[in-house]
Design an enzyme around this catalytic site. Structure first.
Site, short mmCIF file in Angstrom:
data_model
loop_
_atom_site.label_atom_id
_atom_site.label_comp_id
_atom_site.label_asym_id
_atom_site.label_seq_id
_atom_site.Cartn_x
_atom_site.Cartn_y
_atom_site.Cartn_z
N ASP A 118 -0.26 5.19 0.85
CA ASP A 118 -0.56 6.15 1.93
C ASP A 118 -0.53 5.49 3.31
OD1 ASP A 118 -0.91 7.86 -0.13
OD2 ASP A 118 -3.07 8.11 0.10
N ASP A 158 0.87 -1.17 0.00
CA ASP A 158 0.00 0.00 0.00
C ASP A 158 0.91 1.23 0.00
OD1 ASP A 158 -2.31 1.67 0.58
OD2 ASP A 158 -1.53 1.78 2.62
#
Ligand SMILES: [Mg+2]
Length: 288
Positions: A34, A32
């Site tokens: 953020d 991922d």
């Protein structure tokens, strides 16, 4: 033959000869962005330098698996100095550069200068639902937000806001009254759509679109391309990373900016002791 370029091995036992030997496994890293590869507050990734270097040296595909758009990922890859496969808009599509690692990618369709596997729904269909119910449910979607509002909510600079709004498969939105979320989620199901929660927004997208399906398909693709089983790990911090974490051999949770952790319910989950890119660096160095 033993190769020591890799430090993850699978011990195989040959039942007939009772010989024990090591098989060097190729690896894949899904991550991922953020709050995981990038810090939640300033989107910096400076503290992941060491881990990035190690991944590059080992030649391991580093697959950004994100709610961000293709345009945003391409810009970020440029800043990081990599050209790797990636998955956008929460599992909507997988992209891989032409001639990546010299692999034969002729089984995939072409898309601009890349090859693609597509899992999502067209943006027009997502927007139809959003426009039909936005007033009734108090939704404010990114397509209706001014650049200033997107900048305020995401902390992105104005130049980056333009890229965030170049969407192909999903609509990020916020809600005035979150108590209506359950009802809205049920309603979306009737349209073969669903809603997931990311770090800053809810995301409206196709029902079959999630990071998990994209991860499974990507692992299968690499096993086909490499003609062998691969060892997969994934790093994430939020609820929308769960489907990705559930599908890999080693799920890793990165500490959130408020010090809490995503509860995965998976036995083997590893947790970082730091948040954001420092935690990412810590965990990659530990397992690569
Ligand atoms: Mg995140």
């Amino acid at each position: 033959m033993l190769l020591f370029d890799y430090n993850i091995y699978k011990i195989m036992i040959n039942k007939e000869t009772l010989l024990c030997y090591y098989v060097v496994m190729k690896r894949l890293i899904f991550t991922d962005l953020d709050g995981t590869f990038l810090n939640h507050h300033n989107y910096a990734f400076d503290e992941s330098f060491e881990a990035l270097k190690k991944i590059k040296e080992a030649g391991i595909p580093l697959i950004f698996t994100t709610s961000k758009t293709k345009s945003e990922v391409e810009l970020l890859q440029e800043k990081v100095g990599i050209s790797e496969p990636f998955i956008v808009e929460n599992g909507a599509a997988f992209f891989i550069p032409e001639n990546y690692q010299g692999l034969d990618l002729s089984i995939l369709n072409g898309y601009e200068d890349k090859k693609i596997m597509l899992f999502g729904q067209p943006y027009s269909r997502i927007l139809n639902f959003y426009r039909l119910y936005k007033e009734e449910y108090g939704m404010l979607g990114m397509s209706d937000m001014s650049d200033a509002k997107v900048g305020e909510l995401t902390g992105l600079a104005q130049g980056s806001v333009f890229l965030a709004k170049q969407r192909d498969f999903s609509e990020p939105f916020i809600m005035k009254d979150e108590s209506k979320l359950q009802e809205l989620t049920e309603l979306a199901k009737g349209y073969e759509l669903k809603i997931t929660k990311g770090g800053r927004f809810y995301h409206l997208m196709g029902e079959l679109q999630d990071k998990g399906i994209a991860v499974i398909e990507t692992i299968e693709l690499f096993e086909r391309l490499y003609n062998e089983k691969v060892y997969s790990m994934a790093l994430g911090d939020s609820e929308n990373d769960l489907p990705m974490l559930e599908r890999v051999d080693l799920p890793i949770v990165i500490q959130k900016h408020d010090g809490s952790y995503l509860e995965t319910g998976l036995e083997k989950t590893e947790k970082s002791t730091y948040e954001g890119s420092k935690g990412w660096n810590e965990m990659v160095l530990k397992y690569v």
